[in-house]
Scaffold this motif. Structure first.
Motif, short mmCIF file in Angstrom:
data_model
loop_
_atom_site.label_atom_id
_atom_site.label_comp_id
_atom_site.label_asym_id
_atom_site.label_seq_id
_atom_site.Cartn_x
_atom_site.Cartn_y
_atom_site.Cartn_z
N ASP A 101 0.85 -1.18 0.00
CA ASP A 101 0.00 0.00 0.00
C ASP A 101 0.89 1.24 0.00
N ALA A 111 0.75 5.72 0.35
CA ALA A 111 -0.03 6.92 0.68
C ALA A 111 0.72 8.13 0.15
N THR A 131 -4.56 7.23 -1.29
CA THR A 131 -4.04 5.92 -0.90
C THR A 131 -4.33 4.91 -1.99
#
Lengths: 117, 113
Positions: free
Chosen positions: A18, A20, A78
């Protein structure tokens, strides 16, 4: 600051991670926009906010992408479970008002170059 | 639905000669139209904008564009190119609300000495 800032400027990540991406708009600017720009193409609209409210997220490619602007200032884009096709320049812009007249000049940040390996 | 088409991916001119970058748009209502410039390794900068006032719009650095509804065009021009004009130029159409913006694919301008 004097302009729109984005961080990080460069991000390299592995597929499945992930990420951001942060955008800090010009102080006092009400509207904030996110774009994605692939190499050799124009920016592609993703989503925008007026204050803290997300007004249009029709440009988000799929549900792995999300954005928030909880206090009406800084925004975070995100991307979950990144894929190689997510590699691109992600640009943020802000504008002063919400008049909706189509004449709000958007001031762009330098972008975050995302590379997914 | 809106769309914007930049008719040339690359344009090459000699310094001191005129510049023409072509843009056609499609919109179901009166659009707002913009031209942005992007210099290498720099952010996007607004050159000029049309928002239903005068059809001939003057921008920065000597650029101007004319809105022609009958031709659905918004071509960008400059009488005399300068080396510093070398950059990528984007034509942009905006919806009625003024927020959802559609960028063209861009035209890269080369200026030869």
């Amino acid at each position: 600051g004097a302009g729109v800032s984005q961080s990080p400027r460069y991000k390299v990540t592995k597929r499945g991670q992930d990420v951001a991406l942060r955008c800090d708009p010009i102080s006092g600017h009400v509207s904030l926009y996110w774009y994605r720009q692939a190499l050799g193409q124009g920016p592609e609209f993703l989503t925008y906010f007026n204050y803290e409210a997300q007004q249009d997220k029709s440009g988000l490619p799929n549900d792995r992408f999300s954005a928030e602007r909880p206090e009406g200032s800084i925004s975070t884009l995100t991307i979950q479970r990144t894929e190689q096709r997510d590699s691109a320049m992600y640009r943020c812009a802000s504008s002063l008002g919400t008049s909706g007249l189509g004449d709000n000049e958007q001031f762009f940040g330098p972008g975050t170059r995302l590379t997914v390996l | 639905a809106q769309s914007v088409t930049q008719l040339d991916s690359h344009v090459s001119v000699s310094e001191g000669t005129p510049v023409l970058l072509r843009c056609n748009y499609s919109s179901s209502y009166s659009p707002s139209l913009f031209w942005y410039v992007q210099h290498p390794n720099k952010g996007l900068q607004l050159l000029l904008k049309y928002t239903s006032a005068a059809t001939l719009v003057k921008g920065i650095n000597g650029f101007e564009a004319e809105f022609k509804k009958s031709e659905t065009s918004f071509h960008l021009t400059k009488p005399s190119a300068h080396m510093s004009d070398a950059a990528e130029y984007f034509c942009v159409v905006s919806d009625t609300g003024g927020f959802k913006t559609i960028f063209g694919a861009g035209t890269r301008l080369f200026v030869k000495a």
